[in-house]
Write an enzyme that holds these catalytic residues in place. Structure first.
Site, PDB file in Angstrom:
ATOM      1  N   CYS A   1      -2.113   5.177   0.901  1.00 56.22           N
ATOM      2  CA  CYS A   1      -3.087   5.581   1.917  1.00 56.22           C
ATOM      3  C   CYS A   1      -3.036   7.090   2.125  1.00 56.22           C
ATOM      4  O   CYS A   1      -1.996   7.636   2.497  1.00 56.22           O
ATOM      5  CB  CYS A   1      -2.838   4.887   3.249  1.00 56.22           C
ATOM      6  SG  CYS A   1      -4.047   5.378   4.492  1.00 56.22           S
TER       7      CYS A   1
ATOM      8  N   ASN B   1       0.844  -1.199   0.000  1.00 51.35           N
ATOM      9  CA  ASN B   1       0.000   0.000   0.000  1.00 51.35           C
ATOM     10  C   ASN B   1       0.879   1.248   0.000  1.00 51.35           C
ATOM     11  O   ASN B   1       1.384   1.661   1.037  1.00 51.35           O
ATOM     12  CB  ASN B   1      -0.904  -0.041   1.237  1.00 51.35           C
ATOM     13  CG  ASN B   1      -1.747   1.196   1.400  1.00 51.35           C
ATOM     14  OD1 ASN B   1      -1.835   2.025   0.487  1.00 51.35           O
ATOM     15  ND2 ASN B   1      -2.376   1.326   2.555  1.00 51.35           N
TER      16      ASN B   1
ATOM     17  N   ASN C   1      -6.916   3.040  -4.665  1.00 54.84           N
ATOM     18  CA  ASN C   1      -7.166   3.395  -3.276  1.00 54.84           C
ATOM     19  C   ASN C   1      -8.098   4.617  -3.276  1.00 54.84           C
ATOM     20  O   ASN C   1      -8.594   5.017  -4.326  1.00 54.84           O
ATOM     21  CB  ASN C   1      -5.841   3.700  -2.570  1.00 54.84           C
ATOM     22  CG  ASN C   1      -5.923   3.406  -1.071  1.00 54.84           C
ATOM     23  OD1 ASN C   1      -6.909   3.752  -0.427  1.00 54.84           O
ATOM     24  ND2 ASN C   1      -4.894   2.790  -0.524  1.00 54.84           N
TER      25      ASN C   1
END
Ligand SMILES: Cc1cc2nc3c(=O)[nH]c(=O)nc-3n(C[C@H](O)[C@H](O)[C@H](O)COP(=O)(O)OP(=O)(O)OC[C@H]3O[C@@H](n4cnc5c(N)ncnc54)[C@H](O)[C@@H]3O)c2cc1C
Ligand SMILES: Cc1cc2nc3c(=O)[nH]c(=O)nc-3n(C[C@H](O)[C@H](O)[C@H](O)COP(=O)(O)O)c2cc1C
Ligand code: FES
Lengths: 233, 310
Positions: free
Chosen positions: B139, B136, B201
């Site tokens: 974020c 990830n 995302n």
């Protein structure tokens, strides 16, 4: 999906909705309710108000789009609901006071039914509602409209107290209880998305660390609650 | 015979429906309502090397056809995940994907190394470990780290390269729609040896409480997800799928079987479902059954027949 049996305003903007079916649930737990399939996207957490053989009922105030849609539901129409969720109020022994403010009276009715010896204190800012439901089951009911119901409560009289209402009311009660041996449990509120403990959207900071209001709560012993965090939301 | 099965970077998925990071916990909570074994896979809540308390104040707010979240990667940390959650997750017969975030390069590398070592150790004991990693770099809800890595391609390159160096596990990089150039970012991931990319995302977004005259969120901005972002997500998946030859996992607002078909037609090898889990507690099982019914009705034997046809 379940059918709405009735959905009536007790006073303007405050409704009781009854839904057909066999439902589980105990005092202080809640359901996630959703009407329609599109907007709003997320279900809304609403406490169990009453539960019986023919169905479950919810006492709610119209505050925004979700609850406004609830208020438009007619008998025979469908609503989605999932639950019961949350921990609910604990099983206790000895004298008990139930102290509710405004919509915070909603989760206390089942507790009043469960503990007929409890003393009930209900406070309202402008107009009382739903008092008769408590009078039908409780040994004593005190009502105050305007001002603070907390002034009427003497914590020394009770082994346990359950409360739900606006944060300033809960905090006033917490301060008043601090010097007594009474155990105070309060029901807290947080915006919720999943309702089951998966999204961490309802996390609240407590003295015991982070707690999910939907899963470890919504009821907490008052010592654990960080009022700064409750005020902030 | 209809088959929903697909394979991403050597990992078999019984169907292309995977639950998105941060919207399914580690599976436990939803397992009380339907069996996670129905699903193609589960991406766990985003992990960081050390436990993280997440953000204070309001964390979610509903918007028109979507929601904002500012959870801030609250998670138990990699060690606690491996100790307390992985056994349960690997007991279900579904692919287990660990989503890893970090506030600096070293944290990413260490977290990935720990998970990889654990997977190897478990394999020698004949036990399942994490099947795949989802990195990830996107974020938007943590001040330090996360998205800052996912905006500029050359900054992200370092993270992907160093992580690739320490893991042989299948590695998918999760891209941010806030990236300066998401296609370039995906191409970079392929160049650096990623086995796939997943996107998108959440979008960095905002909500103001006009009564209190301040942002609803302590961090000012929050991440937008849900149906509102679907058309943009679909466009990005389409662009990226044309630019790379590694598999693309698509997500963003998926809330119906039709949405899954759209993403597949845009080129997605599999899809993830996030916010819809909150709208419908049984979203995962409904979509799996729904997709099977759709394939039967439309006489589509395999999604390969429609994948990337646009
Ligand atoms: C455990 C729990 C039990 C509750 N029980 C009751 C009840 O019995 N009766 C009742 O009338 N209300 C109850 N509430 C509050 C109720 O959930 C909110 O009033 C409702 O979600 C507002 O939705 P809306 O779409 O009408 O308003 P919106 O337009 O979305 O918001 C209006 C205001 O409501 C509050 N709110 C919005 N969404 C939520 C949410 N998901 N959770 C909490 N507050 C929110 C916000 O402060 C916001 O300013 C409960 C909340 C919780 C957490
Ligand atoms: C409450 C919430 C928490 C999230 N947490 C994470 C996370 O920890 N790691 C991550 O990579 N993505 C996280 N996401 C992003 C989702 O995985 C997904 O990429 C995004 O929500 C778009 O998909 P959707 O529109 O289907 O929700 C989160 C999203 C939400 C709504
Ligand atoms: S509402 Fe999702 S964790 Fe509580």
């Amino acid at each position: 999906m379940a059918n709405v049996i009735s959905n009536v305003a007790l006073v303007p903007g405050i409704y009781v909705m009854k839904i057909e079916g066999t439902f589980k649930g105990k005092m202080g737990q809640f359901y996630m309710l959703r009407s329609g399939t599109g907007y709003p996207l997320l279900p809304r957490p609403i406490s169990i108000y009453d539960i019986g053989d023919e169905g479950i009922s919810f006492l709610y105030r119209v505050v925004g789009e979700g609850t406004s849609l609830f208020s438009q539901l007619q008998p025979g129409q469908e609503i989605q609901l999932e639950g019961p969720f949350g921990n609910g109020f604990p099983q206790v022994e000895g004298s008990l006071a139930l102290i509710g403010g405004g919509m915070g009276t909603a989760p206390l009715l089942l507790a009043a039914k469960h503990y007929p010896h409890a003393h009930v204190y209900l406070g309202f800012a402008q107009q009382a509602f739903g008092v008769d439901a408590f009078e039908a089951v409780a040994a004593s009911v005190q009502v105050r409209v305007g001002g603070s119901i907390v002034e009427r409560v003497d914590p020394h009289l009770y082994v346990n107290m359950f409360s739900c209402g606006p944060t300033p009311m809960l905090q006033a009660l917490a301060m008043k209880t601090a010097g007594s041996s009474s155990r105070l449990y309060i029901s807290t509120e947080r915006h919720m998305a999943c309702g089951i403990g998966a999204c961490l959207g309802c996390t609240m900071h407590t003295r015991e660390g982070n707690r999910r209001v939907c899963k470890e709560g919504p009821v907490f012993p008052v010592e654990e609650v960080d009022f700064d965090d409750l005020h902030g939301v | 015979m209809i088959s929903m099965a697909c394979n991403i970077a050597g990992v078999p998925f019984k169907n292309p429906i995977i639950m998105a990071s941060g919207t399914f916990g580690f599976g436990r909570e939803y397992a009380e309502f339907y069996s996670p074994e129905l699903l193609g896979g589960i991406v766990g809540k985003g992990l960081t090397l050390h436990p993280k308390a997440g953000n204070t104040g309001s964390r979610i707010h509903e918007t028109a056809s979507g929601m904002l979240n500012s959870v801030g990667l609250e998670n138990p940390g990699v060690a606690a995940f491996l100790k307390d959650e992985l056994d349960e997750m690997t007991r279900w017969n579904t692919a287990v994907i660990a989503n890893v975030g970090g506030s600096n390069l070293e944290e990413y590398v260490q977290a990935v190394a720990m998970i990889t070592e654990n997977a190897q150790k478990r394999r020698t004991m004949n036990r399942r470990g994490v099947d795949m990693l989802e990195l990830n770099i996107s974020c938007p809800n943590v001040k330090q780290g996360g998205m800052q890595f996912g905006i500029q391609t050359e900054v992200a390159r370092d993270v992907v390269r160093q992580v690739r160096n320490v893991t042989a596990l299948p590695l998918v990089v999760k891209l941010s729609p806030n990236a300066e150039n998401i296609t370039q970012m995906a191409v970079m991931c392929e160049e650096e040896g990623a086995d796939g990319v997943s996107l998108i995302n959440t979008f960095s977004a905002m909500k103001i409480d006009i009564r209190r005259r301040r942002s609803v969120f302590t961090n000012t901005y929050a991440g937008l997800s849900g149906p509102a972002i679907k058309p943009i997500a679909l466009r990005m998946v389409h662009q990226v799928a044309q630019a790379v030859s590694i598999p693309v996992i698509g997500m963003g607002g998926i809330s119906s079987v039709e949405d899954i078909i759209e993403f597949t037609m845009a080129g997605a090898a599999a899809i993830q479902v996030g916010t819809y889990n909150f709208a419908h507690l049984h979203a995962g099982s409904e979509l799996v059954y729904g997709l099977e019914q759709w394939m039967q009705r439309e006489k589509v034997q395999s999604l390969d027949e429609i994948r990337g046809i646009l």
